[in-house]
Design an enzyme around this catalytic site. Structure first.
Site, PDB file in Angstrom:
ATOM      1  N   CYS A  33      46.038  44.194  36.829  1.00 57.24           N
ATOM      2  CA  CYS A  33      47.348  43.784  37.345  1.00 57.24           C
ATOM      3  C   CYS A  33      47.254  42.775  38.478  1.00 57.24           C
ATOM      4  O   CYS A  33      48.259  42.164  38.852  1.00 57.24           O
ATOM      5  CB  CYS A  33      48.117  45.013  37.816  1.00 57.24           C
ATOM      6  SG  CYS A  33      47.328  45.866  39.210  1.00 57.24           S
ATOM      7  N   GLN A  34      46.058  42.571  39.033  1.00 57.46           N
ATOM      8  CA  GLN A  34      45.937  41.717  40.220  1.00 57.46           C
ATOM      9  C   GLN A  34      46.525  40.313  40.039  1.00 57.46           C
ATOM     10  O   GLN A  34      47.143  39.786  40.967  1.00 57.46           O
ATOM     11  CB  GLN A  34      44.464  41.597  40.647  1.00 57.46           C
ATOM     12  CG  GLN A  34      43.871  42.872  41.203  1.00 57.46           C
ATOM     13  CD  GLN A  34      43.233  43.721  40.121  1.00 57.46           C
ATOM     14  OE1 GLN A  34      43.524  43.550  38.944  1.00 57.46           O
ATOM     15  NE2 GLN A  34      42.359  44.638  40.515  1.00 57.46           N
TER      16      GLN A  34
END
Length: 208
Positions: A24-25
């Site tokens: 998700c970064q």
């Protein structure tokens, strides 16, 4: 255990569901918001897994940030790829050009999506999980299966919690909280609870 980009799916057969959460970064509200330019973006590998395994269904989740306007084009691109995983990006083809090709393919009357894809932003608290956690879920079913599916509606809500606490009082009884340990109703909730009490009274009056 290893690099997903080097994983060989050839040995896997008859996969029913592919499930995962690409990192998700690249899309998180924190960090640098580089999206598809972040080397940690593994949505291309999620699409490859669907393309090579041909599962009956898939489910992927990611952070709420993926739905931001700045990522809208790329999010649409992800959905189109999952709907038509066999239409592979060509060598040296820019992702926006591939998206345009997918759009033309998707809107063509001569072809149908390989997967019927839907997405929704959900809050875990609305399904009984004791924390506020918003996540985007992408779900797809292989179109030849003829499956009709929709996201389940939430089973919990803040209004339902307030109703059991301050209207019926069932919450305190269920959790065996003595009256002396029960908190005061917050001032910001007074009008809201009053409305819930009127709704409860109205529902009781309508009963035969």
């Amino acid at each position: 255990s290893g690099d997903v980009e080097e994983f060989d799916y050839a040995a896997l057969r008859d996969v029913v569901v592919v499930s995962g959460g690409p990192p998700c970064q690249p899309f998180s509200l924190g960090g640098k918001h580089r999206g598809h330019m972040d080397k940690r973006d593994m949505f291309p590998q999620a699409v490859r897994a669907v393309r090579e395994l041909r599962p009956m269904a898939f489910i992927f989740e990611n952070v709420k940030g993926l739905t931001r306007r700045s990522f809208s084009d790329y999010f649409e691109y992800i959905q189109l790829q999952l709907a038509h995983p066999s239409l592979v990006r060509r060598k040296f083809e820019m992702w926006r050009d591939h998206r345009s090709r997918l759009e033309g393919h998707h809107t063509s009357r001569t072809v149908s999506p390989e997967y019927n894809v839907v997405f929704r932003l959900l809050n875990a608290a609305n399904y009984g999980v004791p924390q506020r956690r918003e996540r985007v879920f992408l779900v797809g079913f292989r179109s030849d299966l003829g499956v009709e599916w929709s996201f389940p509606e939430g089973t919990h809500s803040e209004n339902a919690l307030l109703r059991t606490q301050w209207v019926t009082g069932d919450y305190w009884e269920l959790h065996e909280v003595p009256r002396r340990n029960r908190p005061e109703l917050a001032s910001r909730l007074i009008k809201r609870v009053a409305l819930l009490r009127r709704e409860e009274l109205f529902d009781v009056e309508r009963l035969p």
